[in-house]
Design a protein around this motif. Structure first.
Motif, mmCIF file in Angstrom:
data_model
loop_
_atom_site.group_PDB
_atom_site.id
_atom_site.type_symbol
_atom_site.label_atom_id
_atom_site.label_comp_id
_atom_site.label_asym_id
_atom_site.label_seq_id
_atom_site.Cartn_x
_atom_site.Cartn_y
_atom_site.Cartn_z
ATOM 1 N N GLU A 8 27.770 -6.353 -22.939
ATOM 2 C CA GLU A 8 28.400 -6.765 -24.194
ATOM 3 C C GLU A 8 29.146 -5.623 -24.885
ATOM 4 O O GLU A 8 29.921 -5.855 -25.808
ATOM 5 N N GLU A 9 28.948 -4.400 -24.437
ATOM 6 C CA GLU A 9 29.645 -3.242 -25.012
ATOM 7 C C GLU A 9 30.808 -2.765 -24.147
ATOM 8 O O GLU A 9 31.520 -1.838 -24.520
ATOM 9 N N MET A 10 31.004 -3.392 -22.995
ATOM 10 C CA MET A 10 32.021 -2.951 -22.034
ATOM 11 C C MET A 10 33.333 -3.707 -22.186
ATOM 12 O O MET A 10 33.347 -4.885 -22.546
ATOM 13 N N THR A 11 34.417 -3.000 -21.857
ATOM 14 C CA THR A 11 35.700 -3.669 -21.683
ATOM 15 C C THR A 11 35.732 -4.206 -20.242
ATOM 16 O O THR A 11 34.913 -3.793 -19.404
ATOM 17 N N PRO A 12 36.673 -5.100 -19.926
ATOM 18 C CA PRO A 12 36.756 -5.577 -18.538
ATOM 19 C C PRO A 12 36.941 -4.448 -17.524
ATOM 20 O O PRO A 12 36.339 -4.476 -16.450
ATOM 21 N N VAL A 13 37.740 -3.450 -17.857
ATOM 22 C CA VAL A 13 37.959 -2.327 -16.934
ATOM 23 C C VAL A 13 36.660 -1.553 -16.727
ATOM 24 O O VAL A 13 36.317 -1.191 -15.597
ATOM 25 N N GLU A 14 35.910 -1.293 -17.807
ATOM 26 C CA GLU A 14 34.632 -0.583 -17.689
ATOM 27 C C GLU A 14 33.647 -1.384 -16.842
ATOM 28 O O GLU A 14 32.912 -0.820 -16.026
ATOM 29 N N PHE A 15 33.631 -2.713 -17.025
ATOM 30 C CA PHE A 15 32.740 -3.565 -16.232
ATOM 31 C C PHE A 15 33.068 -3.477 -14.747
ATOM 32 O O PHE A 15 32.186 -3.247 -13.925
ATOM 33 N N HIS A 16 34.337 -3.643 -14.406
ATOM 34 C CA HIS A 16 34.727 -3.590 -12.991
ATOM 35 C C HIS A 16 34.460 -2.220 -12.374
ATOM 36 O O HIS A 16 34.022 -2.132 -11.227
ATOM 37 N N THR A 17 34.672 -1.170 -13.133
ATOM 38 C CA THR A 17 34.384 0.181 -12.646
ATOM 39 C C THR A 17 32.897 0.357 -12.386
ATOM 40 O O THR A 17 32.490 0.890 -11.348
ATOM 41 N N ALA A 18 32.062 -0.104 -13.321
ATOM 42 C CA ALA A 18 30.603 0.023 -13.168
ATOM 43 C C ALA A 18 30.100 -0.767 -11.961
ATOM 44 O O ALA A 18 29.252 -0.290 -11.207
ATOM 45 N N ILE A 19 30.626 -1.968 -11.771
ATOM 46 C CA ILE A 19 30.179 -2.807 -10.647
ATOM 47 C C ILE A 19 30.650 -2.240 -9.317
ATOM 48 O O ILE A 19 29.940 -2.319 -8.314
#
Length: 70
Positions: A8-19
């Motif tokens: 809930e604190e991530m942007t879409p780019v941060e989410f894709h990078t983390a995954i």
């Protein structure tokens, strides 16, 4: 800077990078139930959420919000 682990604190780019870095989604679940006058009804989920946050900090992945069961 520390990496974000809560979805809930991530942007879409941060989410894709983390995954891409560590393809793990943690799904904390907990009951809404009575534990006595001195404890919150969501104690199980709150404990699980804290444990999962620490696991994600140590190993990577993304933590979803608590899935309340009641």
């Amino acid at each position: 800077m520390t990496q974000k682990i809560k979805i809930e604190e991530m942007t879409p780019v941060e989410f894709h990078t983390a995954i891409r870095r560590r393809p793990i989604l943690y799904v904390p679940c907990g009951l809404i139930e009575w534990h006595g006058q001195h404890l919150p009804l969501g104690l199980d989920g709150l404990k699980m959420y804290g444990i999962i946050l620490e696991c994600a900090r140590r190993t990577g992945g993304v933590v979803l919000p608590i899935n309340w069961i009641g």
